[in-house]
Write an enzyme that holds these catalytic residues in place. Structure first.
Site, short mmCIF file in Angstrom:
data_model
loop_
_atom_site.label_atom_id
_atom_site.label_comp_id
_atom_site.label_asym_id
_atom_site.label_seq_id
_atom_site.Cartn_x
_atom_site.Cartn_y
_atom_site.Cartn_z
N GLU A 1 -11.91 -21.76 27.48
CA GLU A 1 -10.85 -22.48 28.19
C GLU A 1 -10.32 -21.68 29.39
OE1 GLU A 1 -9.88 -25.53 27.72
OE2 GLU A 1 -10.86 -25.98 25.82
N ARG B 1 0.83 -1.20 0.00
CA ARG B 1 0.00 0.00 0.00
C ARG B 1 0.87 1.25 0.00
NH1 ARG B 1 -4.73 2.57 -1.21
NH2 ARG B 1 -5.45 3.93 0.47
N GLY C 1 -6.96 -0.10 6.93
CA GLY C 1 -7.78 1.09 6.80
C GLY C 1 -9.23 0.75 6.55
#
Length: 383
Positions: free
Chosen positions: A366, A268, A342
């Site tokens: 758990e 990006r 984003g």
């Protein structure tokens, strides 16, 4: 003298095993993840492939149809599957770390001969202990096993039973008058067993979670695991191993989230640069990477402790710390991944929002985070 290997540097045989599971996760699980999550159903063909690949009976001896592996390999399977899909990893975790583990460690020779081949080759197991009013205080259960001749009659209702929709065998914990808790092995098709519809969940949607009721179900003497009244010891010891399994699932989830976030940050571009070059992106990812390394290292060390001894207090501490560390990093890494993506992070296409949903349960099942801290603090007080 050759120094011992670091716990994260695995022997060749374990690395080969890890690589084979990683390839299975990539080729068999990854293409199905989104469809299974949206349908909230496990792909039946994938379940068969998990058995065929030997991933449902990792510790089962080869003579019983399993792979003859050890507890460490169980953790590697769970971790690698969770990197791709935490929901599939939970199915495999319950099978190996709870049900198979209990039969293998607490069953007599006849029980192991009858059940381990089934569990390794085609029968899914479910672990039925939680109830509507017995969650963190699991031993406050009201399900009962009344002695009737040589056997028992089981009555009650269990909630939040993972794998129940697919299960052919249930490990059920019940109160026995004057004898504490008894662990019973119950076939799905036994008269009086009713499995409810899977509940809709925030995350790990492909793995089933159902209510199961037992209406005067007859349990033969040979289907009691261990001794009558000895179920509490079995539950405690098995759940300690189960917490390691959940820690492995959460370590894998964090690895998957972090890997996807880093790959996206490299690709990006904003302001003519990959966003990974900005400290506001890189430093939080570096922080998560450090936390993940610590959680994985502790998990591996804790698993080795279980394999090579350790007293009861050490095992309680190890499983509690492993789960606590892994739950924290999984939640933070999943949240960080959504932010790195984003606006696209809240869409289903890249998987970030799914991991975010999957991560939250890690602080609940758990044993909640508070229960892990309570266990650790209790040991500190004794010391």
């Amino acid at each position: 003298m050759t120094p011992p290997l670091p716990v994260t540097r695995l022997p060749v045989a374990d690395e080969t095993w890890r690589a084979s599971v990683r390839a299975f996760a990539r080729d068999a699980v990854a293409p199905r993840v989104r469809a299974m999550d949206e349908a909230a159903t496990l792909d039946g063909a994938l379940l068969r492939e998990l058995f065929d690949a030997g991933l449902m009976g990792v510790e089962v001896p080869e003579s019983y149809g399993g792979t003859g592996g050890d507890l460490f390999r169980v953790m590697l399977v769970i971790e690698e599957l969770a990197t791709v899909d935490p929901a599939v990893a939970v199915l495999v975790d319950v099978q190996n770390a709870l049900v198979v583990s209990a039969v293998l460690r607490h069953g007599d020779g006849d029980t192991r001969r009858r059940l381990l081949p089934r569990l390794a080759t085609g029968t899914v197991g479910a672990y039925a202990i939680s109830e509507a009013d017995a969650g963190s205080d699991a031993f406050a259960m009201t399900t009962t096993a009344h002695q009737d001749g040589a056997g028992f009659v089981l009555s009650g209702a269990k909630r939040w039973t993972t794998n129940a929709a697919e299960a052919g065998l249930f490990l059920v914990f019940a109160r026995t008058a004057g004898a504490g808790m008894t662990a019973c092995l119950v076939d799905r098709d036994a008269a009086g067993v009713r499995v409810g519809e899977p509940v809709s969940k925030l995350g790990i949607r492909a793995t089933s979670t159902c209510d199961v009721t037992f209406d005067d179900v007859r349990v033969r003497k040979q289907d009691v695991l261990g001794r009558p009244g000895g179920g509490e010891v079995i539950a405690v010891e098995t759940l300690n191993i189960g917490r390691l399994g959940i820690a492995a699932q959460l370590v894998g989830l964090a690895e998957g989230a972090l890997g996807a976030a880093v790959a996206h940050a490299r690709d990006r571009r904003q302001f003519d640069r990959p966003i990974l070059e900005f400290q506001g992106v890189a430093f939080p990812l570096a922080d998560r990477s450090a936390e993940l390394a610590a959680a994985r290292t502790y998990l591996y060390d804790a698993t080795r402790l279980f394999q090579h001894g350790g007293d009861a207090a050490e095992r309680v501490r190890a499983s509690a710390v492993a789960k606590h560390l892994a739950a924290n990093v999984a939640e933070r890494a999943a949240a960080q991944a959504v932010e790195i993506f984003g606006g696209a992070g809240v869409l289903p296409e890249n998987g970030a929002e799914k991991r975010y949903r999957d991560a939250k349960i890690g602080k609940i099942y758990e044993g909640t985070t508070n229960m892990q801290l309570r266990a650790i603090a209790g040991l500190l007080a004794r010391e």
